[in-house]
Design an enzyme around this catalytic site. Structure first.
Site, PDB file in Angstrom:
ATOM      1  N   GLY A  44      94.693  28.788  91.555  1.00  0.00           N
ATOM      2  CA  GLY A  44      96.106  28.448  91.478  1.00  0.00           C
ATOM      3  C   GLY A  44      96.480  27.662  90.240  1.00  0.00           C
ATOM      4  O   GLY A  44      95.706  27.526  89.301  1.00  0.00           O
ATOM      5  N   GLY A  49      96.755  32.806  80.992  1.00  0.00           N
ATOM      6  CA  GLY A  49      95.419  33.386  81.082  1.00  0.00           C
ATOM      7  C   GLY A  49      95.231  34.136  82.387  1.00  0.00           C
ATOM      8  O   GLY A  49      94.736  35.273  82.405  1.00  0.00           O
ATOM      9  N   HIS A  50      95.622  33.507  83.493  1.00  0.00           N
ATOM     10  CA  HIS A  50      95.558  34.192  84.787  1.00  0.00           C
ATOM     11  C   HIS A  50      96.433  35.447  84.786  1.00  0.00           C
ATOM     12  O   HIS A  50      96.020  36.504  85.276  1.00  0.00           O
ATOM     13  CB  HIS A  50      96.054  33.269  85.909  1.00  0.00           C
ATOM     14  CG  HIS A  50      95.242  32.042  86.131  1.00  0.00           C
ATOM     15  ND1 HIS A  50      95.719  30.778  85.872  1.00  0.00           N
ATOM     16  CD2 HIS A  50      93.978  31.870  86.592  1.00  0.00           C
ATOM     17  CE1 HIS A  50      94.804  29.887  86.174  1.00  0.00           C
ATOM     18  NE2 HIS A  50      93.730  30.520  86.606  1.00  0.00           N
ATOM     19  N   GLY A 162      87.940  35.618  83.663  1.00  0.00           N
ATOM     20  CA  GLY A 162      88.077  35.269  82.259  1.00  0.00           C
ATOM     21  C   GLY A 162      86.775  34.789  81.645  1.00  0.00           C
ATOM     22  O   GLY A 162      85.974  34.116  82.295  1.00  0.00           O
ATOM     23  N   LYS A 164      86.193  32.500  79.530  1.00  0.00           N
ATOM     24  CA  LYS A 164      86.032  31.057  79.305  1.00  0.00           C
ATOM     25  C   LYS A 164      85.030  30.452  80.277  1.00  0.00           C
ATOM     26  O   LYS A 164      84.241  29.591  79.912  1.00  0.00           O
ATOM     27  CB  LYS A 164      87.369  30.336  79.427  1.00  0.00           C
ATOM     28  CG  LYS A 164      87.268  28.819  79.207  1.00  0.00           C
ATOM     29  CD  LYS A 164      88.612  28.140  79.298  1.00  0.00           C
ATOM     30  CE  LYS A 164      89.069  28.001  80.729  1.00  0.00           C
ATOM     31  NZ  LYS A 164      88.303  26.961  81.489  1.00  0.00           N
ATOM     32  N   ARG A 202      93.466  22.684  84.098  1.00  0.00           N
ATOM     33  CA  ARG A 202      93.186  21.261  83.882  1.00  0.00           C
ATOM     34  C   ARG A 202      93.839  20.722  82.608  1.00  0.00           C
ATOM     35  O   ARG A 202      93.889  19.508  82.414  1.00  0.00           O
ATOM     36  CB  ARG A 202      91.681  21.013  83.858  1.00  0.00           C
ATOM     37  CG  ARG A 202      91.022  21.128  85.234  1.00  0.00           C
ATOM     38  CD  ARG A 202      89.554  20.722  85.184  1.00  0.00           C
ATOM     39  NE  ARG A 202      88.975  20.627  86.513  1.00  0.00           N
ATOM     40  CZ  ARG A 202      88.301  21.594  87.136  1.00  0.00           C
ATOM     41  NH1 ARG A 202      88.150  22.768  86.522  1.00  0.00           N
ATOM     42  NH2 ARG A 202      87.797  21.417  88.340  1.00  0.00           N
TER      43      ARG A 202
END
Length: 300
Positions: A44, A49-50, A162, A164, A202
């Site tokens: 969430g 990116g999401h 992703g 990352k 974050r």
């Protein structure tokens, strides 16, 4: 605009996926088993990116399912489970705007029912030996367990994650292969801010000025990637990256890793490392409001 169907229990999400498959099968004259389901698991507080994962899933599948679940078993005692950012209303709007079909929104009691004496976990043993696993004991057990459960519930054709979170990618690919789960794991490029800072939920812990400071992480990694041949050994390369990062007194490096992009294990005996190895790091940013753990990765 397509309706976003929100499912807050396992029975409902399974029923809705089944109904969508039947509907598409009839409408498009396709066999039921030919209907492709794309799945994007998230915690969430969605960002671009999401959304890029959802958009790719839409291009490659007939049905797109997104889950939002802040998984307690992948957080250690001193981490930010209780304060992890959340905005379900905005997340739902974003998902609706890009044409997501189904949102799975379970609670911890649904995924880990206490009354049944929940005691089953999935462990990808090799992940305890990677740098991120050593830095966060038990983290990958939590990741492997929740992803396995979500895959069993949604039975997707394709899973999108992703790059990352490189070690999570490796963990998930390993468990899918080892457990013979019939899902393709598709790794998508990291989406970054214009400054180079990797998109992350974050990042909301940081002020605008602190986000600009954090963007130096990617720039430093790229600089060292481009100059890797000027170093004679692995340790001096890692030491110099650490030294340059910690010129910012608010940064404390946890680790710098040069690892296989297949196993996640450190490449010790070859420098420069093989093409497509992972150069990754984790550091603590002692920002004004709170200490924030940041990770990033580039491909060598």
């Amino acid at each position: 605009m397509k309706e976003l169907i929100i499912c807050n229990n396992i029975k409902l999400i399974k029923e809705e996926i089944h109904k969508k498959k039947i509907e598409i099968s009839k409408r498009n004259n396709k066999e039921y088993y030919e209907i492709k389901v794309g799945f994007v698991p998230t915690m969430g507080y969605l960002h671009s990116g999401h959304i890029s994962l959802v958009e790719r899933a839409k291009l490659e599948n007939d049905i797109v399912v997104v889950s939002i679940f802040v998984n307690p078993t992948q957080f250690n005692a001193n981490e930010d489970l209780s304060s992890y950012p959340s905005d379900i209303e905005n997340d739902s709007k974003l998902l609706k705007n890009v044409g997501t079909d189904l949102l799975f929104l379970p609670t911890p009691d649904i995924m880990y029912p206490k009354e049944s004496g929940y005691s089953t976990f999935v462990t990808v043993e090799s992940m305890e030996q990677v740098m991120e696993g050593k830095s966060r004991p038990g983290h990958f057990r939590g990741v492997a367990t929740i992803v396995t459960k979500l895959l069993l519930i949604t039975t997707p054709t394709n899973l999108y994650i992703g790059q990352k979170d490189a070690m999570q990618c490796i963990c998930i690919k390993r468990l899918v292969a080892d457990l013979n789960i019939d899902t393709n794991v598709i790794i998508c490029n990291t989406i970054r801010e214009d400054t180079g800072l990797a998109k992350s939920s974050r990042n909301s812990y940081l002020s605008n000025e602190e986000q600009i400071q954090a963007s130096s992480i990617y720039k430093i990694l790229e600089s060292f990637k481009n100059n890797i041949n000027s170093f004679t050994d692995r340790q001096s390369f890692i030491n110099e990256i650490t030294k340059q990062l910690e010129q910012n007194p608010l940064f404390k490096v946890e680790y710098v890793s040069i690892a296989s992009n297949i196993t996640g294990l450190e490449i010790i005996d070859q420098f420069p490392p093989p093409k497509d190895s992972n150069l990754s790091l984790a550091l603590l940013f002692f920002a004004e409001k709170r200490k924030t753990r940041l990770i990033d990765i580039i491909i060598l």
